[in-house]
Each structure stands twice: as structure tokens, then as C-alpha cells.
Design a protein around this motif. Structure first.
Motif, PDB file in Angstrom:
ATOM      1  N   ARG A  37       5.402 -70.123 -26.460  1.00 35.93           N
ATOM      2  CA  ARG A  37       6.559 -69.345 -26.032  1.00 35.93           C
ATOM      3  C   ARG A  37       7.833 -69.951 -26.571  1.00 35.93           C
ATOM      4  O   ARG A  37       7.963 -71.155 -26.675  1.00 35.93           O
ATOM      5  CB  ARG A  37       6.627 -69.258 -24.506  1.00 35.93           C
ATOM      6  CG  ARG A  37       5.645 -68.264 -23.966  1.00 35.93           C
ATOM      7  CD  ARG A  37       5.906 -67.896 -22.529  1.00 35.93           C
ATOM      8  NE  ARG A  37       4.816 -67.067 -22.044  1.00 35.93           N
ATOM      9  CZ  ARG A  37       4.752 -65.748 -22.223  1.00 35.93           C
ATOM     10  NH1 ARG A  37       5.730 -65.117 -22.818  1.00 35.93           N
ATOM     11  NH2 ARG A  37       3.720 -65.064 -21.791  1.00 35.93           N
ATOM     12  N   CYS A  38       8.766 -69.062 -26.877  1.00 35.34           N
ATOM     13  CA  CYS A  38      10.047 -69.495 -27.417  1.00 35.34           C
ATOM     14  C   CYS A  38      10.895 -70.084 -26.290  1.00 35.34           C
ATOM     15  O   CYS A  38      11.069 -69.457 -25.250  1.00 35.34           O
ATOM     16  CB  CYS A  38      10.745 -68.314 -28.058  1.00 35.34           C
ATOM     17  SG  CYS A  38      12.379 -68.702 -28.667  1.00 35.34           S
ATOM     18  N   ALA A  39      11.416 -71.294 -26.511  1.00 38.54           N
ATOM     19  CA  ALA A  39      12.224 -71.951 -25.484  1.00 38.54           C
ATOM     20  C   ALA A  39      13.602 -71.306 -25.363  1.00 38.54           C
ATOM     21  O   ALA A  39      14.306 -71.523 -24.396  1.00 38.54           O
ATOM     22  CB  ALA A  39      12.369 -73.433 -25.804  1.00 38.54           C
TER      23      ALA A  39
ATOM     24  N   CYS B 158      14.287 -67.649 -25.866  1.00 36.89           N
ATOM     25  CA  CYS B 158      14.265 -66.303 -25.295  1.00 36.89           C
ATOM     26  C   CYS B 158      13.035 -66.052 -24.425  1.00 36.89           C
ATOM     27  O   CYS B 158      12.886 -64.977 -23.866  1.00 36.89           O
ATOM     28  CB  CYS B 158      14.342 -65.257 -26.410  1.00 36.89           C
ATOM     29  SG  CYS B 158      12.853 -65.174 -27.412  1.00 36.89           S
ATOM     30  N   ALA B 159      12.160 -67.040 -24.308  1.00 37.00           N
ATOM     31  CA  ALA B 159      10.951 -66.954 -23.472  1.00 37.00           C
ATOM     32  C   ALA B 159       9.932 -65.942 -23.983  1.00 37.00           C
ATOM     33  O   ALA B 159       8.931 -65.667 -23.341  1.00 37.00           O
ATOM     34  CB  ALA B 159      11.302 -66.662 -22.013  1.00 37.00           C
ATOM     35  N   GLY B 160      10.191 -65.411 -25.159  1.00 39.33           N
ATOM     36  CA  GLY B 160       9.233 -64.479 -25.751  1.00 39.33           C
ATOM     37  C   GLY B 160       8.077 -65.215 -26.391  1.00 39.33           C
ATOM     38  O   GLY B 160       8.176 -66.394 -26.713  1.00 39.33           O
ATOM     39  N   ARG B 161       6.985 -64.522 -26.571  1.00 42.83           N
ATOM     40  CA  ARG B 161       5.813 -65.137 -27.166  1.00 42.83           C
ATOM     41  C   ARG B 161       5.975 -65.255 -28.681  1.00 42.83           C
ATOM     42  O   ARG B 161       6.513 -64.373 -29.330  1.00 42.83           O
ATOM     43  CB  ARG B 161       4.592 -64.286 -26.840  1.00 42.83           C
ATOM     44  CG  ARG B 161       3.323 -64.932 -27.294  1.00 42.83           C
ATOM     45  CD  ARG B 161       2.122 -64.290 -26.669  1.00 42.83           C
ATOM     46  NE  ARG B 161       0.933 -64.842 -27.304  1.00 42.83           N
ATOM     47  CZ  ARG B 161      -0.293 -64.419 -27.073  1.00 42.83           C
ATOM     48  NH1 ARG B 161      -0.506 -63.435 -26.244  1.00 42.83           N
ATOM     49  NH2 ARG B 161      -1.309 -64.968 -27.691  1.00 42.83           N
TER      50      ARG B 161
ATOM     51  N   PHE C 299       8.779 -78.235 -28.154  1.00 44.04           N
ATOM     52  CA  PHE C 299       9.474 -76.993 -27.845  1.00 44.04           C
ATOM     53  C   PHE C 299       9.410 -76.109 -29.071  1.00 44.04           C
ATOM     54  O   PHE C 299       9.651 -76.568 -30.182  1.00 44.04           O
ATOM     55  CB  PHE C 299      10.946 -77.266 -27.501  1.00 44.04           C
ATOM     56  CG  PHE C 299      11.133 -78.204 -26.339  1.00 44.04           C
ATOM     57  CD1 PHE C 299      11.137 -77.723 -25.042  1.00 44.04           C
ATOM     58  CD2 PHE C 299      11.287 -79.562 -26.552  1.00 44.04           C
ATOM     59  CE1 PHE C 299      11.295 -78.588 -23.966  1.00 44.04           C
ATOM     60  CE2 PHE C 299      11.455 -80.437 -25.478  1.00 44.04           C
ATOM     61  CZ  PHE C 299      11.459 -79.950 -24.182  1.00 44.04           C
TER      62      PHE C 299
ATOM     63  N   TYR D 245      10.500 -72.420 -31.069  1.00 41.31           N
ATOM     64  CA  TYR D 245      11.540 -71.395 -31.172  1.00 41.31           C
ATOM     65  C   TYR D 245      11.171 -70.405 -32.256  1.00 41.31           C
ATOM     66  O   TYR D 245      10.588 -70.783 -33.272  1.00 41.31           O
ATOM     67  CB  TYR D 245      12.888 -72.029 -31.533  1.00 41.31           C
ATOM     68  CG  TYR D 245      13.425 -72.984 -30.501  1.00 41.31           C
ATOM     69  CD1 TYR D 245      14.293 -72.540 -29.504  1.00 41.31           C
ATOM     70  CD2 TYR D 245      13.052 -74.313 -30.528  1.00 41.31           C
ATOM     71  CE1 TYR D 245      14.780 -73.422 -28.555  1.00 41.31           C
ATOM     72  CE2 TYR D 245      13.521 -75.209 -29.584  1.00 41.31           C
ATOM     73  CZ  TYR D 245      14.401 -74.763 -28.592  1.00 41.31           C
ATOM     74  OH  TYR D 245      14.862 -75.650 -27.665  1.00 41.31           O
TER      75      TYR D 245
ATOM     76  N   CYS E 254      17.571 -67.469 -31.985  1.00 37.92           N
ATOM     77  CA  CYS E 254      16.735 -68.508 -31.396  1.00 37.92           C
ATOM     78  C   CYS E 254      16.925 -69.829 -32.130  1.00 37.92           C
ATOM     79  O   CYS E 254      16.915 -70.892 -31.518  1.00 37.92           O
ATOM     80  CB  CYS E 254      15.276 -68.069 -31.410  1.00 37.92           C
ATOM     81  SG  CYS E 254      14.989 -66.586 -30.407  1.00 37.92           S
TER      82      CYS E 254
ATOM     83  N   ARG F  96      20.031 -71.431 -30.756  1.00 39.38           N
ATOM     84  CA  ARG F  96      19.731 -72.070 -29.475  1.00 39.38           C
ATOM     85  C   ARG F  96      18.991 -73.382 -29.713  1.00 39.38           C
ATOM     86  O   ARG F  96      19.253 -74.392 -29.058  1.00 39.38           O
ATOM     87  CB  ARG F  96      18.842 -71.162 -28.621  1.00 39.38           C
ATOM     88  CG  ARG F  96      19.555 -70.314 -27.583  1.00 39.38           C
ATOM     89  CD  ARG F  96      20.210 -71.110 -26.464  1.00 39.38           C
ATOM     90  NE  ARG F  96      19.340 -71.536 -25.390  1.00 39.38           N
ATOM     91  CZ  ARG F  96      18.897 -70.758 -24.423  1.00 39.38           C
ATOM     92  NH1 ARG F  96      19.202 -69.482 -24.396  1.00 39.38           N
ATOM     93  NH2 ARG F  96      18.134 -71.228 -23.469  1.00 39.38           N
TER      94      ARG F  96
END
Ligand SMILES: [Zn+2]
Ligand SMILES: [Zn+2]
Length: 92
Positions: free
Chosen positions: A8-10, A12-15, A34, A36, A42, A45
Motif C-alpha cells: 500500500r502507498c504510504a 494515498c493508502a491506495g494499493r 514504506f 509509494y 505520491c 509526499r
């Protein structure tokens, strides 16, 4: 090797699909990583969060995971697979 972990992307929380390009920032002490997305929001971020963590005295290694279809043998920014935009080319 049948176990595949979900990334999961740290930011946007998307897969993140493992075969898609993404960035990994590895905490060398904790052995944690982590991930991204390679897309500009992303990545931004990622840079901000990594700077914050580095200021806290942590040690990190960044990994760039290229797409499974990337034709470059030693891919980096600006690879011919277009996985990551070169930082200079992001504007506009
Ligand atoms: Zn993301
Ligand atoms: Zn690539």
C-alpha cells in the motif's frame, strides 16, 4: 514463493500493484519499508516524509522498483520504460 504481500502507498493508502513502478523507502534499522506510487503527488509526499524522518536521525535507503515491462536493464530515472518522470520534466 507463492506468498505475495499487498503493498500500500504510504501517501494515498491506495494499493500498489507489484508489477507497476513504485518507490520503496527502507528503514535500515527497523527493516521496514514504506512504499509509494510513482505518480508525482505520491512521490512528493515520499520526499517530504523521508526528509522528516531523516531529520529525526533515521537511516534510509530508497529503492526504485520499475515496471515489470520496463525494457532497461539497469533502470533509473528517465528509463525507456517511462516508469518515473525525471524530476526536471514534472513541471508543466
Ligand atoms: Zn499513492
Ligand atoms: Zn523503468
Amino acid at each position: 514463493m507463492s506468498r505475495q504481500k499487498i503493498i500500500r502507498c504510504a501517501a494515498c493508502a491506495g494499493r500498489i500493484k507489484p508489477q507497476h513502478p513504485h518507490i520503496g523507502v527502507e528503514d535500515l534499522e527497523a527493516g521496514e519499508e514504506f512504499s509509494y506510487h510513482a505518480r508525482p503527488e505520491c512521490q512528493k509526499r515520499c520526499v517530504e516524509e523521508t526528509v522528516t524522518r531523516l531529520e529525526a536521525g533515521k537511516v534510509y535507503a530508497a529503492h526504485h522498483y520499475h515496471s515489470s515491462t520496463c525494457p532497461d536493464e539497469s533502470p533509473g530515472f528517465g528509463c525507456s520504460g517511462g516508469c518515473f518522470d525525471t524530476p526536471m520534466a514534472v513541471a508543466n
